[in-house]
Design a protein around this motif. Structure first.
Motif, PDB file in Angstrom:
ATOM      1  N   MET A   2     -17.939  16.794  14.906  1.00 35.58           N
ATOM      2  CA  MET A   2     -18.745  17.528  13.929  1.00 35.58           C
ATOM      3  C   MET A   2     -20.235  17.309  14.164  1.00 35.58           C
ATOM      4  O   MET A   2     -21.013  18.242  14.263  1.00 35.58           O
ATOM      5  CB  MET A   2     -18.367  17.100  12.520  1.00 35.58           C
ATOM      6  CG  MET A   2     -19.262  17.718  11.443  1.00 35.58           C
ATOM      7  SD  MET A   2     -18.667  17.473   9.770  1.00 35.58           S
ATOM      8  CE  MET A   2     -17.769  18.999   9.537  1.00 35.58           C
TER       9      MET A   2
ATOM     10  N   GLU B  98     -15.041  15.103  12.464  1.00 33.80           N
ATOM     11  CA  GLU B  98     -14.805  15.896  11.257  1.00 33.80           C
ATOM     12  C   GLU B  98     -13.597  15.353  10.504  1.00 33.80           C
ATOM     13  O   GLU B  98     -12.637  14.843  11.098  1.00 33.80           O
ATOM     14  CB  GLU B  98     -14.575  17.356  11.648  1.00 33.80           C
ATOM     15  CG  GLU B  98     -14.539  18.320  10.489  1.00 33.80           C
ATOM     16  CD  GLU B  98     -14.528  19.766  10.951  1.00 33.80           C
ATOM     17  OE1 GLU B  98     -14.685  20.655  10.091  1.00 33.80           O
ATOM     18  OE2 GLU B  98     -14.373  20.001  12.168  1.00 33.80           O
ATOM     19  N   ASN B  99     -13.640  15.459   9.178  1.00 34.14           N
ATOM     20  CA  ASN B  99     -12.530  15.076   8.287  1.00 34.14           C
ATOM     21  C   ASN B  99     -12.164  13.600   8.379  1.00 34.14           C
ATOM     22  O   ASN B  99     -11.026  13.212   8.098  1.00 34.14           O
ATOM     23  CB  ASN B  99     -11.274  15.915   8.578  1.00 34.14           C
ATOM     24  CG  ASN B  99     -11.520  17.400   8.449  1.00 34.14           C
ATOM     25  OD1 ASN B  99     -12.439  17.831   7.740  1.00 34.14           O
ATOM     26  ND2 ASN B  99     -10.735  18.200   9.145  1.00 34.14           N
TER      27      ASN B  99
ATOM     28  N   LYS C  94     -21.688  20.791  14.500  1.00 32.39           N
ATOM     29  CA  LYS C  94     -20.709  21.797  14.927  1.00 32.39           C
ATOM     30  C   LYS C  94     -21.194  22.532  16.177  1.00 32.39           C
ATOM     31  O   LYS C  94     -21.069  23.757  16.300  1.00 32.39           O
ATOM     32  CB  LYS C  94     -20.408  22.781  13.797  1.00 32.39           C
ATOM     33  CG  LYS C  94     -19.725  22.138  12.603  1.00 32.39           C
ATOM     34  CD  LYS C  94     -19.337  23.152  11.539  1.00 32.39           C
ATOM     35  CE  LYS C  94     -18.574  22.491  10.407  1.00 32.39           C
ATOM     36  NZ  LYS C  94     -18.164  23.440   9.344  1.00 32.39           N
TER      37      LYS C  94
ATOM     38  N   ASP D 254     -19.066  20.410   2.564  1.00 35.24           N
ATOM     39  CA  ASP D 254     -18.244  20.072   3.731  1.00 35.24           C
ATOM     40  C   ASP D 254     -18.384  18.601   4.103  1.00 35.24           C
ATOM     41  O   ASP D 254     -17.432  17.968   4.551  1.00 35.24           O
ATOM     42  CB  ASP D 254     -18.646  20.929   4.934  1.00 35.24           C
ATOM     43  CG  ASP D 254     -18.344  22.396   4.731  1.00 35.24           C
ATOM     44  OD1 ASP D 254     -17.445  22.716   3.926  1.00 35.24           O
ATOM     45  OD2 ASP D 254     -19.006  23.239   5.366  1.00 35.24           O
ATOM     46  N   VAL D 255     -19.606  18.075   3.928  1.00 34.46           N
ATOM     47  CA  VAL D 255     -19.916  16.703   4.362  1.00 34.46           C
ATOM     48  C   VAL D 255     -20.625  15.976   3.226  1.00 34.46           C
ATOM     49  O   VAL D 255     -21.542  16.519   2.598  1.00 34.46           O
ATOM     50  CB  VAL D 255     -20.820  16.701   5.610  1.00 34.46           C
ATOM     51  CG1 VAL D 255     -21.076  15.270   6.078  1.00 34.46           C
ATOM     52  CG2 VAL D 255     -20.203  17.530   6.730  1.00 34.46           C
TER      53      VAL D 255
ATOM     54  N   THR E 216     -15.597  15.531   5.181  1.00 34.06           N
ATOM     55  CA  THR E 216     -16.114  14.494   6.081  1.00 34.06           C
ATOM     56  C   THR E 216     -17.042  13.600   5.269  1.00 34.06           C
ATOM     57  O   THR E 216     -17.924  14.088   4.563  1.00 34.06           O
ATOM     58  CB  THR E 216     -16.893  15.127   7.253  1.00 34.06           C
ATOM     59  OG1 THR E 216     -16.018  16.001   7.974  1.00 34.06           O
ATOM     60  CG2 THR E 216     -17.433  14.051   8.193  1.00 34.06           C
TER      61      THR E 216
END
Length: 215
Positions: free
Chosen positions: A1, A22-23, A57, A147-148, A180
């Motif tokens: 990411m 990521e994640n 990304k 997302d983060v 994330t």
């Protein structure tokens, strides 16, 4: 990411290469002055490196719209802002700044419950203790559904038992939604227990001083 390549920032930080997945829950540790908060600010596009590239990304962060980026990659500072007004006012402030819909009180109360903050939505936020304000800010961040999540010492004002409960609950919520999380902590207990990707930073300016002394 995220990918940091050949990064240098003042005499605080020097990173040859760092990839953040990521994640995952990545936890940054290191002594004071090792650049942990600086890394978060670079990822949030609050600052830019003197040298090197930060990718998000696969795209250079410098090319991204900073406002939109900070909505996707939200940062909670170590001393979070508490706004005048009630607990409800503080919970919805981030949503309003991000132009996101405000949920009903049930959702707001669930956010408080998730960080073990047992206060009424009508409670005056400025009257909360430091630890309670920290949990209120965590709940506000969680509601943003970004997302983060970049968390800078999110449990520093909490005792060990409460910190463990709060961080465990927050990370459970984040993992359920495939978020994330990149967190800075001085707590060895938190780092050992929750880091899926541990990242230890060494003090760059100390290396400079040692090199100068040796020279």
């Amino acid at each position: 990411m995220f990918e940091l390549k050949d990064i240098r920032y003042k005499d605080i930080l020097k990173i040859g290469h760092l990839r953040i997945e990521e994640n995952k829950v990545s936890i940054l540790t290191g002594e004071s002055g090792s650049g942990k908060t600086t890394v978060l600010k670079l990822l949030n596009h609050l600052i830019s490196p003197d040298e090197g590239t930060v990718l998000y990304k696969g795209k250079d962060i410098a090319s991204l719209d900073p406002v939109q980026h900070r909505r996707n990659v939200i940062m909670l500072q170590q001393m979070p802002a508490i706004f005048p007004g009630t607990v409800r006012d503080n919970l919805i402030a981030g949503l309003m700044f991000s132009e996101k819909p405000v949920p009903d009180d049930r959702v707001l109360e669930e956010a408080l419950h998730s960080v073990y903050l047992r206060k009424s939505l009508e409670t005056v936020a400025e009257g909360l203790s430091g630890g309670e304000q920290q949990r209120l800010a965590l709940a506000r961040v969680l509601l943003l559904d970004s997302d983060v999540y970049l968390l800078d010492e999110p449990s520093s004002a909490l005792d060990d038992e409460t910190a463990d409960e709060v961080i465990s609950s927050f990370l459970k919520k984040a993992k359920q939604k495939n978020k994330t999380v990149i967190m800075v902590t001085h707590s060895k207990q938190i780092a050992d227990r929750y880091a899926e990707v541990p990242v230890h930073l060494e003090k760059y300016n100390q290396k400079i001083k040692e090199a100068a002394h040796e020279g």
